[in-house]
Design a protein around this motif. Structure first.
Motif, PDB file in Angstrom:
ATOM      1  N   SER A  67      78.558 117.589  31.515  1.00  0.00           N
ATOM      2  CA  SER A  67      79.228 117.215  32.757  1.00  0.00           C
ATOM      3  C   SER A  67      80.404 116.287  32.502  1.00  0.00           C
ATOM      4  O   SER A  67      80.253 115.242  31.842  1.00  0.00           O
ATOM      5  CB  SER A  67      78.218 116.525  33.686  1.00  0.00           C
ATOM      6  N   PRO A  68      81.586 116.613  33.029  1.00  0.00           N
ATOM      7  CA  PRO A  68      82.731 115.698  32.896  1.00  0.00           C
ATOM      8  C   PRO A  68      82.515 114.390  33.650  1.00  0.00           C
ATOM      9  O   PRO A  68      83.098 113.364  33.293  1.00  0.00           O
ATOM     10  CB  PRO A  68      83.899 116.500  33.482  1.00  0.00           C
ATOM     11  N   VAL A  69      81.673 114.421  34.677  1.00  0.00           N
ATOM     12  CA  VAL A  69      81.372 113.192  35.416  1.00  0.00           C
ATOM     13  C   VAL A  69      80.572 112.238  34.538  1.00  0.00           C
ATOM     14  O   VAL A  69      80.862 111.046  34.443  1.00  0.00           O
ATOM     15  CB  VAL A  69      80.603 113.511  36.716  1.00  0.00           C
ATOM     16  N   PHE A  70      79.543 112.767  33.874  1.00  0.00           N
ATOM     17  CA  PHE A  70      78.760 111.931  32.962  1.00  0.00           C
ATOM     18  C   PHE A  70      79.607 111.473  31.762  1.00  0.00           C
ATOM     19  O   PHE A  70      79.445 110.356  31.258  1.00  0.00           O
ATOM     20  CB  PHE A  70      77.527 112.690  32.476  1.00  0.00           C
ATOM     21  N   GLU A  71      80.507 112.330  31.308  1.00  0.00           N
ATOM     22  CA  GLU A  71      81.369 111.946  30.190  1.00  0.00           C
ATOM     23  C   GLU A  71      82.218 110.734  30.563  1.00  0.00           C
ATOM     24  O   GLU A  71      82.326 109.773  29.791  1.00  0.00           O
ATOM     25  CB  GLU A  71      82.273 113.112  29.788  1.00  0.00           C
ATOM     26  N   ALA A  72      82.814 110.789  31.774  1.00  0.00           N
ATOM     27  CA  ALA A  72      83.624 109.663  32.229  1.00  0.00           C
ATOM     28  C   ALA A  72      82.767 108.425  32.444  1.00  0.00           C
ATOM     29  O   ALA A  72      83.202 107.292  32.171  1.00  0.00           O
ATOM     30  CB  ALA A  72      84.349 110.037  33.515  1.00  0.00           C
ATOM     31  N   PHE A  74      80.021 107.535  30.807  1.00  0.00           N
ATOM     32  CA  PHE A  74      79.514 106.929  29.582  1.00  0.00           C
ATOM     33  C   PHE A  74      80.604 106.626  28.546  1.00  0.00           C
ATOM     34  O   PHE A  74      80.484 105.666  27.773  1.00  0.00           O
ATOM     35  CB  PHE A  74      78.465 107.829  28.940  1.00  0.00           C
ATOM     36  N   PHE A  75      81.652 107.454  28.507  1.00  0.00           N
ATOM     37  CA  PHE A  75      82.636 107.322  27.433  1.00  0.00           C
ATOM     38  C   PHE A  75      84.066 107.172  27.960  1.00  0.00           C
ATOM     39  O   PHE A  75      85.014 107.283  27.193  1.00  0.00           O
ATOM     40  CB  PHE A  75      82.561 108.526  26.494  1.00  0.00           C
ATOM     41  N   GLY A  76      84.202 106.928  29.260  1.00  0.00           N
ATOM     42  CA  GLY A  76      85.520 106.751  29.843  1.00  0.00           C
ATOM     43  C   GLY A  76      86.007 105.316  29.721  1.00  0.00           C
ATOM     44  O   GLY A  76      85.454 104.500  28.989  1.00  0.00           O
ATOM     45  N   GLY A  77      87.041 105.021  30.517  1.00  0.00           N
ATOM     46  CA  GLY A  77      87.635 103.689  30.452  1.00  0.00           C
ATOM     47  C   GLY A  77      86.749 102.609  31.024  1.00  0.00           C
ATOM     48  O   GLY A  77      86.877 101.429  30.667  1.00  0.00           O
ATOM     49  N   MET A  78      85.852 102.996  31.929  1.00  0.00           N
ATOM     50  CA  MET A  78      84.967 101.996  32.539  1.00  0.00           C
ATOM     51  C   MET A  78      83.513 102.430  32.361  1.00  0.00           C
ATOM     52  O   MET A  78      82.870 102.925  33.294  1.00  0.00           O
ATOM     53  CB  MET A  78      85.289 101.839  34.033  1.00  0.00           C
TER      54      MET A  78
END
Length: 474
Positions: A67-72, A74-78
């Motif tokens: 999931s791109p939502v989970f990626e953001a 856990f590993f995004g800017g925030m």
């Protein structure tokens, strides 16, 4: 935390088994183990609201891969903090089902409600394959009892194909939809959508008025207001009912006595119904001036539509197919057989006929000729699908039958089908034994109806001959 929440340390202790990977050959099996035991988990979610909250220990990498939502997250800017992440708008069972797909690629849908809830969480976390599978399940599980709810679900999540299919069921089986207790729980916008339809399967506008009145009473109860407020909770919906299509007697004995109408409104409407020249009595602005009854859906003849508890009128026909014999086939588990077909006029399909086993199966399953004096218990599942693969009706039969004979299977719900559209009828035979195989006639005229079989992308198969006859009326 409420009872039943996963204890992460205890779960991890269970997972610390030596060489657990060796006994699990597939990635899905190892993923399932990690999900169930929380081995190496590095994140937690608190899902749902009290008292039904549950804690899920998961692995960031697994979720981010899906999931791109989970990626953001856990590993995004925030990135999220280490404390449990709350998810209050999702049911724990739906979140668990999503995790099972992420870890094992399996989607196990068991009910309409479950499919709706899982589709919601899959949309939320942008996992389109799960959304697609849920939508397909909903297509195949549409009936009058859930058509309105499915319509509202499809509208909320912008699924136009599902919306259209739901609306088609509502329009073609309106009487059954209105009788369902769940009709009283629909949104007012859905109520207005139904009342906006030019084509509805009803005998009289009186059926709509009575259903709207029931809905308004239920809405008053939900809002905790007096029953006298029924008119106000309806808004503009009352003006969409074509009261001028009623006879004076129907109106006087029904709507005129309803608290939905004032005495002045009832008088004005009755005068307009009774006299086409009653120009001095102005109809209230909020009411429909249409005096043309709604049409029934194209091609529908109400005398062949069977409702629960009603007797069916009309003659029953059997479109019996000649089968070109092939070597008999022995069924060792489940024998799945189907055939596509079209008709040149609208008919109502009642069921099918299929052959029984040709003889008892003595070891080593050699054919000793039919033994008509003997019988056995046959277990059959039968269904009718439309061109999209959506299930229109089905049944499950367990019956004592004779060898080398035909068994007639009646669907749980007769279905009205339209001319020149492709449908597929299928059966699944669940008993071990030897069945007659073959290919059937491609064109048959029965009564005044022309049947074409094996149409569209269908593939010829000796198993399609298992569908010996389609039972119908018109």
């Amino acid at each position: 935390m409420s009872a039943g929440i996963q204890d992460k340390p205890a779960a991890q202790a269970v997972g610390n088994t030596c060489d657990w990977q060796i006994r699990r050959q597939k990635v899905s099996e190892r993923g399932k183990f990690l999900l169930e035991t929380a081995q190496w988990s590095d994140c937690q979610f608190v899902v749902g609201t009290e008292p039904h909250q549950q804690l899920f220990s998961v692995h960031k990498l697994f979720l981010a891969m899906s999931s791109p939502v989970f990626e953001a997250m856990f590993f995004g800017g925030m990135p999220e903090k280490d404390e449990p992440i709350p998810i209050l708008d999702v049911q724990p069972e739906a979140f668990k089902a999503l995790l099972e797909y992420i870890y094992t690629d399996e989607i196990n849908l068991q009910s309409f409600d479950q499919a709706c809830e899982l589709c919601y969480v899959a949309k939320k976390y942008m996992i389109p394959h799960v959304v697609e599978e849920c939508t397909k399940y909903l297509w195949g599980d549409l009936f009058p009892k859930n058509a309105c709810r499915a319509y509202e679900f499809a509208r909320l999540f912008e699924e136009p194909v599902l919306m259209d299919k739901c609306l088609r069921i509502i329009c073609s089986e309106t009487e059954a939809v209105l009788r369902e207790g769940s009709f009283e729980d629909i949104e007012v916008s859905t109520l207005e959508t139904i009342l906006d339809q030019e084509e509805l399967s009803i005998n009289s506008e009186l059926e709509l008025f009575e259903a709207v009145q029931r809905w308004a009473a239920a809405e008053c109860s939900r809002r905790g207001v007096d029953i006298k407020s029924m008119r106000s909770v309806l808004g503009s919906a009352i003006g969409k009912i074509r009261l001028l299509t009623l006879t004076p007697a129907e109106f006087a004995e029904g709507p005129a006595l309803s608290p939905l109408l004032t005495k002045d409104e009832s008088f004005a409407i009755l005068m307009n119904i009774s006299s086409k020249t009653a120009t001095k009595v102005t109809l209230p602005e909020s009411f429909s001036t249409c005096s043309v009854p709604r049409k029934r859906p194209a091609g529908e003849d109400k005398h062949i539509i069977q409702l629960p508890g009603e007797a069916r009128e009309g003659q029953k026909y059997y479109c019996l197919r000649n089968i070109s014999p092939q070597p008999h086939g022995y069924n060792t588990s489940n024998l799945d057989c189907s055939v596509s077909f079209t008709v040149d006029r609208n008919i109502c399909v009642l069921g099918v006929q299929v052959p029984t086993q040709i003889c008892p199966p003595p070891p080593p399953f050699r054919y000793d000729g039919p033994q008509l004096h003997e019988s056995y218990t046959e277990v059959i599942y039968a269904h009718l699908l439309d061109s999209d693969g959506s299930r229109l009706t089905y049944t499950h039969v367990t019956s004592r039958v004779s060898y080398a004979s035909l068994v007639e299977i009646t669907f749980d719900r007769p279905v009205y089908i339209q001319r020149n559209k492709i449908y597929r009828v299928g059966v699944v035979l669940n008993k071990m034994g030897r069945y007659p195989m073959g290919t059937g006639d491609r064109r048959i005229v029965c009564g005044s109806v022309l049947f074409n079989f094996c149409v569209g992308p269908d593939i010829d198969s000796v198993r399609e001959g298992i569908i010996k006859s389609i039972v119908f009326t018109y």
